[in-house]
Motif scaffolding. Structure first.
Motif, mmCIF file in Angstrom:
data_model
loop_
_atom_site.group_PDB
_atom_site.id
_atom_site.type_symbol
_atom_site.label_atom_id
_atom_site.label_comp_id
_atom_site.label_asym_id
_atom_site.label_seq_id
_atom_site.Cartn_x
_atom_site.Cartn_y
_atom_site.Cartn_z
ATOM 1 N N SER A 3 43.483 47.967 61.432
ATOM 2 C CA SER A 3 43.314 48.028 59.847
ATOM 3 C C SER A 3 44.047 49.184 59.189
ATOM 4 O O SER A 3 43.952 49.436 58.247
ATOM 5 C CB SER A 3 42.083 47.744 59.628
ATOM 6 N N ARG A 4 44.752 50.187 60.139
ATOM 7 C CA ARG A 4 45.200 51.328 59.581
ATOM 8 C C ARG A 4 46.803 50.877 59.655
ATOM 9 O O ARG A 4 47.823 50.378 60.327
ATOM 10 C CB ARG A 4 45.170 52.459 60.548
ATOM 11 N N ASN A 27 49.523 52.651 59.728
ATOM 12 C CA ASN A 27 50.117 53.796 60.382
ATOM 13 C C ASN A 27 51.189 53.537 61.358
ATOM 14 O O ASN A 27 51.592 54.406 62.078
ATOM 15 C CB ASN A 27 49.240 54.827 60.815
ATOM 16 N N LYS A 86 50.115 54.924 56.220
ATOM 17 C CA LYS A 86 48.766 55.266 55.660
ATOM 18 C C LYS A 86 47.623 55.090 57.059
ATOM 19 O O LYS A 86 47.848 54.440 57.874
ATOM 20 C CB LYS A 86 47.867 54.458 54.679
ATOM 21 N N ASP A 87 47.153 56.291 57.038
ATOM 22 C CA ASP A 87 46.122 56.508 58.299
ATOM 23 C C ASP A 87 44.654 56.170 58.036
ATOM 24 O O ASP A 87 43.863 55.855 59.225
ATOM 25 C CB ASP A 87 46.005 57.936 58.742
ATOM 26 N N GLU A 88 44.395 55.705 56.813
ATOM 27 C CA GLU A 88 42.885 55.366 56.728
ATOM 28 C C GLU A 88 42.626 53.688 57.077
ATOM 29 O O GLU A 88 43.497 53.091 57.055
ATOM 30 C CB GLU A 88 42.598 55.486 55.227
ATOM 31 N N LYS A 89 41.468 53.692 57.594
ATOM 32 C CA LYS A 89 41.049 52.248 57.908
ATOM 33 C C LYS A 89 41.185 51.386 56.579
ATOM 34 O O LYS A 89 40.809 51.731 55.443
ATOM 35 C CB LYS A 89 39.456 52.273 58.288
ATOM 36 N N LYS A 102 44.258 41.386 62.381
ATOM 37 C CA LYS A 102 43.551 42.359 62.222
ATOM 38 C C LYS A 102 42.811 42.825 63.616
ATOM 39 O O LYS A 102 42.804 44.092 63.921
ATOM 40 C CB LYS A 102 42.602 42.680 61.143
ATOM 41 N N ARG A 113 50.891 46.253 53.056
ATOM 42 C CA ARG A 113 50.402 47.591 53.022
ATOM 43 C C ARG A 113 50.436 48.424 51.693
ATOM 44 O O ARG A 113 49.697 49.078 51.151
ATOM 45 C CB ARG A 113 51.064 48.592 53.958
ATOM 46 N N THR A 123 43.483 49.960 55.328
ATOM 47 C CA THR A 123 44.811 50.038 54.456
ATOM 48 C C THR A 123 46.143 48.910 54.839
ATOM 49 O O THR A 123 47.044 49.149 54.242
ATOM 50 C CB THR A 123 45.459 51.622 54.434
ATOM 51 N N GLN A 124 45.694 48.235 56.121
ATOM 52 C CA GLN A 124 46.615 47.176 56.389
ATOM 53 C C GLN A 124 46.248 45.880 56.121
ATOM 54 O O GLN A 124 44.970 45.631 56.596
ATOM 55 C CB GLN A 124 46.905 47.413 57.982
#
Length: 303
Positions: A201-202, A204, A182-185, A196, A270, A187-188
């Motif tokens: 927070s991505r 990806n 996932k590339d969105e902020k 973090k 994730r 999502t991790q």
């Protein structure tokens, strides 16, 4: 001019074969076959597990090497690891493994059909290479509850057999959930909030997870993996008690004194579909999954 064109095509084809790029079509085909059993492939449904084991065995048998089943019994039922061995029989060996069972009643596309599909594609890429060491590619059963952290795990059975044989093991790589990105902020997630700040927070990236004191194999492999990966790579070295660090088959190789690491998309940190019926192939990123496999392949060639 025509002859020059033919020569260029041959050169490009040869380069492509040497590069050994993982095939997203094949990865998808494997995922469909593994997740498409009539019953969930959990410990209660041995017919479904056997169906997947047979598929893996047939795929391995298409390649150069020795294929064997490691059969064992739990609660009166037979379960099996499927093993493809390549390279010199008596040489030090590298283990690459992934579990094919699921937890409960769900398709388990990321957990862990993605890892098994990666294992099958890695085997295809490696089988024409002559390496100075032996590679055992192992598809494990019974990684999931209720047998997780017990001697009934397929990886425990395999690791114990290596110890009993006094096998010389270079190291072990566990492919555990390699398909969710996932590339969105935001999502991790992490087991410890301050992480973090260091890892972002991505969701990806792919993670290489090891415990403290893992040995020279882990350092060498990580260096190669970072150099060869066409995808962001984050490294985590932590005590085994940090939640998630030992949540796969590599823990059993640690138990028997072997260097081992896990390659993962970080699982439930994730993927919100973890252990849910929504863990389907439609949630996977096959392009980035292929890049994960490519980096494993190239790193192995450079060990």
């Amino acid at each position: 001019m025509k002859g020059l064109l033919v020569l260029l095509i041959c050169m490009l084809t040869a380069t492509s074969v040497f590069a050994g790029k993982a095939d997203t079509v094949k990865l998808r085909q494997h995922l469909i076959a593994i997740t498409g059993t009539s019953q969930p492939r959990n410990h209660q449904h041995t017919a479904a597990l056997d169906e997947v084991a047979t598929y893996i065995k047939k795929e391995f048998e298409k390649l150069q090497g020795q294929v064997q089943e490691q059969v064992y019994t739990v609660a009166g039922k037979e379960y099996r690891n499927i093993i493809l061995s390549m390279g010199p029989a008596d040489a030090p060996r590298l283990i690459v493994g992934a579990h094919y069972d699921v937890c409960g009643d769900q398709p388990g596309a990321d957990d862990n059909a993605s890892g098994v599909a990666g294992l099958l594609e890695l085997a295809r890429l490696l089988h024409n290479h002559r390496l100075p060491f032996r590679i055992d590619l192992v598809a494990y059963t019974l990684e999931e509850p209720p047998y997780f952290r017990t001697e009934h795990m397929g990886s425990y059975v395999h690791a114990r057999s290596l110890k009993e044989q006094q096998a010389e093991v270079k190291g072990m790589i566990s492919l555990e959930m390699i398909g969710n990105f996932k590339d969105e902020k935001g999502t991790q997630r992490y087991p410890l909030a301050p992480m973090k700040l260091f890892y972002g927070s991505r969701g990806n990236y792919i993670a290489v997870v090891q415990r403290f004191g893992n040995g020279s194999f882990g350092r060498s492999f990580l260096r190669n993996y970072k150099n060869n990966a066409n995808i962001p790579v984050k490294s985590l070295r932590a005590p085994a008690f940090v939640t998630g660090v030992d949540f796969s088959d590599h823990l059993n190789y640690w138990h028997f004194g072997f260097d081992a690491l896990m390659i993962t998309d970080t699982s439930f940190y994730r993927n919100s579909n973890y252990h849910q019926p929504t863990d389907t192939i439609y949630t996977l990123d096959f392009r980035r999954m292929a890049r994960v496999v490519d980096a494993v392949y190239t790193s192995i060639l450079n060990l």
